[in-house]
Scaffold this motif. Structure first.
Motif, mmCIF file in Angstrom:
data_model
loop_
_atom_site.group_PDB
_atom_site.id
_atom_site.type_symbol
_atom_site.label_atom_id
_atom_site.label_comp_id
_atom_site.label_asym_id
_atom_site.label_seq_id
_atom_site.Cartn_x
_atom_site.Cartn_y
_atom_site.Cartn_z
ATOM 1 N N PHE A 86 41.786 38.888 46.302
ATOM 2 C CA PHE A 86 41.105 40.189 46.337
ATOM 3 C C PHE A 86 39.720 40.062 46.967
ATOM 4 O O PHE A 86 39.303 40.909 47.761
ATOM 5 N N ARG A 87 39.009 39.013 46.618
ATOM 6 C CA ARG A 87 37.678 38.807 47.205
ATOM 7 C C ARG A 87 37.768 38.624 48.721
ATOM 8 O O ARG A 87 36.955 39.154 49.473
ATOM 9 N N ALA A 88 38.757 37.871 49.163
ATOM 10 C CA ALA A 88 38.934 37.644 50.599
ATOM 11 C C ALA A 88 39.257 38.945 51.322
ATOM 12 O O ALA A 88 38.714 39.211 52.407
ATOM 13 N N VAL A 89 40.105 39.769 50.731
ATOM 14 C CA VAL A 89 40.423 41.065 51.336
ATOM 15 C C VAL A 89 39.156 41.912 51.432
ATOM 16 O O VAL A 89 38.887 42.545 52.457
ATOM 17 N N GLY A 90 38.355 41.906 50.382
ATOM 18 C CA GLY A 90 37.109 42.667 50.384
ATOM 19 C C GLY A 90 36.121 42.186 51.432
ATOM 20 O O GLY A 90 35.403 42.983 52.039
ATOM 21 N N GLN A 121 36.033 44.576 42.028
ATOM 22 C CA GLN A 121 36.368 45.021 40.664
ATOM 23 C C GLN A 121 37.711 44.437 40.238
ATOM 24 O O GLN A 121 37.866 43.988 39.094
ATOM 25 N N ASN A 122 38.674 44.463 41.145
ATOM 26 C CA ASN A 122 39.982 43.872 40.845
ATOM 27 C C ASN A 122 39.835 42.382 40.543
ATOM 28 O O ASN A 122 40.418 41.876 39.575
ATOM 29 N N ALA A 123 39.065 41.687 41.370
ATOM 30 C CA ALA A 123 38.867 40.247 41.179
ATOM 31 C C ALA A 123 38.239 39.962 39.824
ATOM 32 O O ALA A 123 38.668 39.035 39.115
ATOM 33 N N ALA A 124 37.245 40.741 39.449
ATOM 34 C CA ALA A 124 36.585 40.540 38.156
ATOM 35 C C ALA A 124 37.565 40.746 37.003
ATOM 36 O O ALA A 124 37.562 39.980 36.027
ATOM 37 N N VAL A 134 40.815 38.379 32.610
ATOM 38 C CA VAL A 134 42.088 38.157 31.919
ATOM 39 C C VAL A 134 42.441 36.665 31.929
ATOM 40 O O VAL A 134 42.926 36.137 30.929
ATOM 41 N N ALA A 135 42.155 35.976 33.019
ATOM 42 C CA ALA A 135 42.415 34.528 33.084
ATOM 43 C C ALA A 135 41.629 33.796 32.003
ATOM 44 O O ALA A 135 42.167 32.918 31.311
ATOM 45 N N THR A 136 40.365 34.162 31.848
ATOM 46 C CA THR A 136 39.530 33.530 30.826
ATOM 47 C C THR A 136 40.078 33.814 29.431
ATOM 48 O O THR A 136 40.200 32.904 28.604
ATOM 49 N N MET A 137 40.434 35.070 29.172
ATOM 50 C CA MET A 137 40.977 35.424 27.852
ATOM 51 C C MET A 137 42.285 34.693 27.589
ATOM 52 O O MET A 137 42.524 34.228 26.474
#
Length: 61
Positions: free
Chosen positions: A19-23, A35-38, A43-46
């Motif tokens: 997502f960051r690369a697309v942005g 926002q999607n990346a965040a 969720v990965a952290t949780m």
């Protein structure tokens, strides 16, 4: 030992990087992609911290 939660978290982080690369390639989408990346990173952290965490599905809308 790697758990399925670790694998899932790694996949979510890879998606966040996508997502960051697309942005970065499309400034018009940058805010939404970040926002999607965040969200994926969170969720990965949780997932790694508590793989059996219950979530309120109403808060995910």
């Amino acid at each position: 030992m790697t758990t399925i939660a670790d694998v899932g978290a790694d996949m979510l982080r890879a998606a966040a990087n996508f997502f960051r690369a697309v942005g970065q390639e499309n400034p018009a989408l940058s805010d939404q992609m970040n926002q999607n990346a965040a969200a994926y990173d969170n969720v990965a952290t949780m997932l790694q911290q508590d793989p059996s965490m219950a979530v309120d599905e109403g808060s995910m809308a």
